[in-house]
Design an enzyme around this catalytic site. Structure first.
Site, PDB file in Angstrom:
ATOM      1  N   SER A   1       0.845  -1.190   0.000  1.00 40.62           N
ATOM      2  CA  SER A   1       0.000   0.000   0.000  1.00 40.62           C
ATOM      3  C   SER A   1       0.889   1.253   0.000  1.00 40.62           C
ATOM      4  O   SER A   1       1.690   1.431  -0.916  1.00 40.62           O
ATOM      5  CB  SER A   1      -0.946  -0.040   1.209  1.00 40.62           C
ATOM      6  OG  SER A   1      -1.987   0.891   1.069  1.00 40.62           O
TER       7      SER A   1
ATOM      8  N   HIS B   1      -7.568  -5.659  -0.686  1.00 40.19           N
ATOM      9  CA  HIS B   1      -6.357  -4.931  -0.309  1.00 40.19           C
ATOM     10  C   HIS B   1      -5.587  -5.698   0.768  1.00 40.19           C
ATOM     11  O   HIS B   1      -5.451  -5.255   1.907  1.00 40.19           O
ATOM     12  CB  HIS B   1      -6.736  -3.534   0.185  1.00 40.19           C
ATOM     13  CG  HIS B   1      -5.581  -2.591   0.295  1.00 40.19           C
ATOM     14  ND1 HIS B   1      -4.835  -2.175  -0.793  1.00 40.19           N
ATOM     15  CD2 HIS B   1      -5.035  -1.965   1.366  1.00 40.19           C
ATOM     16  CE1 HIS B   1      -3.895  -1.337  -0.388  1.00 40.19           C
ATOM     17  NE2 HIS B   1      -3.995  -1.198   0.912  1.00 40.19           N
TER      18      HIS B   1
END
Length: 663
Positions: A524, A639
């Site tokens: 991320s 994610h």
């Protein structure tokens, strides 16, 4: 030569052209990693460590029951189970099955992932949150815990990034789920009151926020008492109380504040920024009357605040007290605050040294409190907080990896002279002879502190097999308070990358490793970190594991919810910030004539937080320039999630790659 506007066709996630490119890259990557002699061993070991048998079976607690998601090779999506607190301490826990999520997925032909349970005030029902293939979006469905089934004609909130809070057993506060109720980021901008038996479309509008703001969220404090927070920006917002009066009342607090709870006739809040002499991170108190009337004249009572050596990292409000996690040298101290007359008294609770408190759970019905803690070498353990402030040990997870290991904390000097701490974990008999495969990890953003935590996969697949693990506490996180974070955002974001490079160089100078045996890993914002330091210092690293990353920082605001991160990175559409961002944005700084490590980009098509086209386009551009790399895109997991098989396969690929490059 490709420029920032090339490969935009890869943003079309499900176009046949994009999918064909992804399939081609996936096939090459899997073929290469499966040739590693220990790939299948890594997969089997990772499958075991991601199963529930190896985890702490304590996901949540309510109404005297411990709840857990039981995951196994037979049930990779999991069985949602519970057990009484009394029976939880048994060696063989007699779990009661509530819902088989694998069976539900087969029946409904959806790949449901468990995404949380939100219990009603009396603990008889819950909203069960289910995510399709790991998206941030989820559907919320009312579940009867006694009948062990979804409630017929019960509450159902459509698939969205909406949130909900229980007002009472028959009333929900529901965040926006339809297009008219969400903002430009895809988050709720309205809250509605939804009563049982009423069509959701006819729910009463309670609050409507601005389209350009960050979002609106409701949270329940207790029955008939909820807080609504409107995020104006990442760290500014407004708070409202909705209680038995059925009237919405604003708590007039600083924009920099976030209300965290109510005690009697007072509101407790903390600050995200300095405010009129009050330090960021401080825990403050003001009467509800003054907050409602806006008559406090910015005069608040300080309950707790940062010092030169310790920094408040988290706060948990309990029924009649609260706990703070305070960071000192990047490890937690746990403090319990109780009110005596008009004064708050704090007592430090005894947790193991160099540990991290990963959860404090209060049973909303019985009011029992449980603390979960861990460190690099000790797996998660749960203890019960007793009336005398002692912690009664209940259970801990199994040890995943074996060996005689040690943890050290070292400090490196960054470019501007700032000392940057980092932890090193390795076998005790390690000789400093520059020969050791070393994996350096960091994050450096969004006030997220990277702390000592047990590491099942790195422990089993890296440390146990002779690797060195390093965790760097670079600026951008909040390991040393809010100023540590603010010193490396916007025009100063480069400081995060300088800090990381300084730690890498310090590892080499101390003879842990060399650049030929140094690998790095981040996801991320940490994936952006990987891209930035690799394009700036490609000579320094041999392996780069870049996961669900941001990489094109000129286009990140065009892909929702990217615009919500402008308080961290700045707006690339602003000429001044664009110049700053262009200096470090990985996509704009990769060049044909440079030699880069054989980087591994790992993303997911179901990631609706960081768009997978960041990794797709960066890989495509580098391949066009003639660089060698690996690329793999998951078909599920969102994610960084995934079922057991998805996680195990990802770990097998990651550590096959690292040992292939560094071993």
């Amino acid at each position: 030569m490709a420029d920032e506007n090339d490969f935009l066709w890869l943003e079309e996630l499900y176009s046949e052209k994009s999918l064909q490119w992804v399939r081609s890259q996936n096939e090459k990557t899997v073929k290469a990693f499966k040739q590693h002699p220990k790939f299948h061993q890594f997969f089997e070991e990772a499958s075991l460590l991601h199963s529930s048998d190896e985890a702490l079976p304590f996901r949540s607690v309510n109404n005297g029951y411990v709840y857990h998601l039981e995951v196994s090779a037979k049930n990779p999506l999991g069985r949602w189970v519970r057990v009484s607190l009394k029976d939880f301490t048994q060696e063989n826990i007699p779990w009661e099955l509530l819902l088989d999520i694998d069976e539900l997925s087969k029946t409904e032909q959806r790949q449901w992932y468990y995404a949380g349970a939100f219990f009603s005030p009396r603990g008889e029902k819950c909203l069960l949150s289910l995510s399709d293939r790991g998206h941030d979006r989820s559907i919320k469905r009312e579940f009867d815990l006694s009948a062990k089934k979804f409630v017929t004609e019960g509450f159902v909130i459509p698939e969205s990034k909406s949130n909900a809070a229980w007002f009472d057993e028959d009333t929900l506060l529901v965040g926006g789920y339809e297009e008219s109720g969400i903002n430009h980021l895809g988050y709720p901008r309205v809250v509605k009151v939804w009563r049982r038996g009423q069509e959701l479309s006819k729910a009463e509008m309670l609050f409507e926020g601005k389209f350009e703001h960050y979002g609106v969220w409701a949270g329940d404090l207790e029955e008939k008492k909820c807080l609504i927070h409107e995020g104006v920006s990442w760290d500014e917002g407004k708070t409202y109380l909705y209680d038995h009066s059925r009237k919405l009342k604003q708590l007039h607090l600083p924009l920099e504040a976030r209300a965290i709870g109510l005690f009697d006739q007072d509101v407790i809040f903390n600050l995200h920024k300095d405010f009129k002499g009050y330090k960021a991170g401080s825990v403050l108190q003001v009467s509800l009357e003054k907050a409602f009337n806006n008559s406090h004249q910015d005069q608040f009572k300080v309950i707790a605040q940062d010092t030169k050596e310790s920094f408040i990292d988290g706060i948990e409000i309990l029924k009649d007290s609260f706990l703070t996690f305070t960071l000192k040298n990047v490890s937690h101290e746990l403090w319990h605050y109780k009110k005596e007359s008009d004064t708050w008294k704090a007592e430090r609770l005894q947790i193991p040294e160099q540990s991290t408190v990963t959860a404090v759970l209060e049973d909303a019905v019985t009011k029992q409190v449980f603390v979960v803690s861990e460190n690099f070498l000790t797996p998660k353990a749960v203890s019960q907080l007793k009336a005398d402030n002692s912690l009664l040990f209940l259970k801990k997870a199994k040890d995943i990896f074996t060996g005689n290991f040690t943890v050290q904390q070292n400090w490196a000097k960054s470019t501007d002279g700032t000392s940057i701490p980092y932890f090193v974990v390795h076998k005790k008999d390690l000789k400093l002879d520059s020969t050791h495969p070393t994996l350096l990890n960091a994050y450096g953003g969004f006030t997220i502190s990277k702390l000592p935590m047990y590491m099942p996969a790195p422990g089993k697949l890296w440390l146990e097999k002779g690797g060195v693990f390093v965790l760097a506490n670079i600026r951008g996180g909040a390991e040393f308070g809010m100023n540590w974070h603010r010193s490396a955002i916007l025009e100063n974001k480069q400081k995060s990358y300088d800090d990381f490079i300084a730690v890498a160089e310090d590892l080499i100078s101390r003879k842990y490793t060399t650049s030929e045996r140094l690998g790095i890993r981040g996801g991320s914002n940490g994936g952006l970190l990987m891209g930035a330091v690799t394009t700036q210092r490609p000579d320094l690293f041999k392996a780069v594991l870049c996961e669900v990353p941001l990489l094109d920082m000129i286009r990140y605001v065009e892909l929702p919810p990217g615009a919500s991160w402008m308080d961290e990175y700045g707006d690339p559409r602003n000429e001044k910030m664009r110049e700053v961002i262009l200096k470090y944005s990985p996509y704009q700084n990769v060049h044909k004539e440079k030699k880069y490590p054989k980087i591994f980009f790992h993303t997911s098509i179901t990631d609706d937080r960081v768009h997978p086209s960041h990794a797709r386009r960066m890989a495509a551009k580098m391949l066009e320039q003639g660089h060698e790399l690996f690329f793999y895109e998951e078909s599920e997991g969102g994610h960084g999630s995934g079922d057991l098989k998805t996680k195990a396969f990802a770990e097998a690929m990651s550590f096959s790659y690292l040992w292939m490059m560094l071993g």
